[in-house]
Scaffold this active site. Structure first.
Site, short mmCIF file in Angstrom:
data_model
loop_
_atom_site.label_atom_id
_atom_site.label_comp_id
_atom_site.label_asym_id
_atom_site.label_seq_id
_atom_site.Cartn_x
_atom_site.Cartn_y
_atom_site.Cartn_z
N ASP A 76 0.86 -1.16 0.00
CA ASP A 76 0.00 0.00 0.00
C ASP A 76 0.92 1.23 0.00
O ASP A 76 2.09 1.13 0.38
CB ASP A 76 -0.88 -0.04 1.26
CG ASP A 76 -1.71 1.21 1.41
OD1 ASP A 76 -2.43 1.57 0.47
OD2 ASP A 76 -1.64 1.84 2.49
N ASP A 103 -0.23 5.18 0.72
CA ASP A 103 -0.54 6.19 1.73
C ASP A 103 -0.59 5.62 3.14
O ASP A 103 -1.26 4.61 3.38
CB ASP A 103 -1.89 6.85 1.41
CG ASP A 103 -1.87 7.60 0.09
OD1 ASP A 103 -0.79 7.99 -0.36
OD2 ASP A 103 -2.96 7.80 -0.48
N ASP A 158 -1.28 -0.60 6.01
CA ASP A 158 -1.67 -0.10 7.34
C ASP A 158 -3.12 -0.35 7.67
O ASP A 158 -3.53 -0.23 8.82
CB ASP A 158 -1.40 1.41 7.42
CG ASP A 158 -2.35 2.21 6.54
OD1 ASP A 158 -3.13 3.03 7.08
OD2 ASP A 158 -2.33 2.03 5.31
#
Length: 238
Positions: free
Chosen positions: A16, A18, A188
């Site tokens: 991922d 961001d 995250d």
């Protein structure tokens, strides 16, 4: 590093972007401020445009086109275009204006301060495995110095439905020519990254940057294979 499930063979890693490879929060706040200022200054009829107006346009678009949320860039462009049409601009003027607004958006969206730890970690991992970026957002790694670490970047919209849908996970495995079970996805978000990747057969690493607890976080659905608190911990897998 905490282990919750046995790790199998790793032949590639997907990431991922961001809030996994860098802190995205302040960049988004600044980008939204500058995007609003751009619209207000673009045409006198838009001088009183507010953030709430933009949100209403986005909600209206999703109501009429439920799947538009998978492509956040096009969703934004269409909302800006609609704002300009409602302000009285012609269809051609609104199209040109929306394109200009998206260029401005990309400029501010890409002013990301990438930690040196991220560069060092990705460089080390890329010497061992092919790396791929998989994002639901509109960050463009080529504009802030991360693209060279990745074999390719997959974006929701052009490359399939957004995570946790499995489209981009499957596409990554196909393009890498690596079995899903031999890919470790790092992210995250416990829903889009962890649950999404595990449900399609991948291995998952949760990067827990804010000292959260899997036993207390509401969107904790499936245990990741491993949990880390800083990206550099991944180099221990080499």
């Amino acid at each position: 590093m905490r282990f919750y499930r046995p790790l199998g063979q790793i032949s590639a890693l997907t990431f991922d972007l961001d809030d996994t490879l860098y802190d995205n929060r302040q960049v988004i706040l600044k980008t939204e401020q500058e995007s609003l200022a751009f619209l207000r200054n673009y045409h006198p009829a838009l001088s009183g445009f507010e953030s709430s107006d933009f949100l209403q346009l986005r909600h209206a678009l999703r109501k009429t086109e439920p799947d538009i949320y998978h492509d956040v860039t096009e969703w934004r462009r269409r909302a800006v275009e609609q704002a300009m049409l409602q302000a009285g601009l012609s269809a051609e003027e609104a199209s040109v204006g929306a394109t200009a607004a998206m260029v401005n958006f990309a400029k501010w969206r890409s002013r990301i301060d990438v930690p040196q730890e991220t560069h060092d970690t990705l460089a080390a991992l890329a010497e061992r495995w092919p790396l791929v970026a998989i994002t639901n957002g509109n960050a463009q790694p080529e504009l802030f110095g991360l693209s060279d670490y990745f074999q390719f970047v997959l974006r929701a919209g052009p490359d399939g439905r957004s995570k946790p849908f499995a489209d981009m996970y499957h596409l990554a495995a196909e393009r890498l020519n690596v079995p899903l079970g031999q890919i470790l996805h790092v992210g995250d978000d416990l829903t889009t990254d962890v649950a999404g990747s595990i449900r399609c057969g991948m291995q998952a690493c949760w990067i827990n940057l804010f000292e959260g607890s899997l036993m207390q976080i509401n969107d904790s659905r499936l245990l990741p294979h491993i949990e880390i608190s800083r990206l550099a911990s991944l180099t221990t897998l080499i």
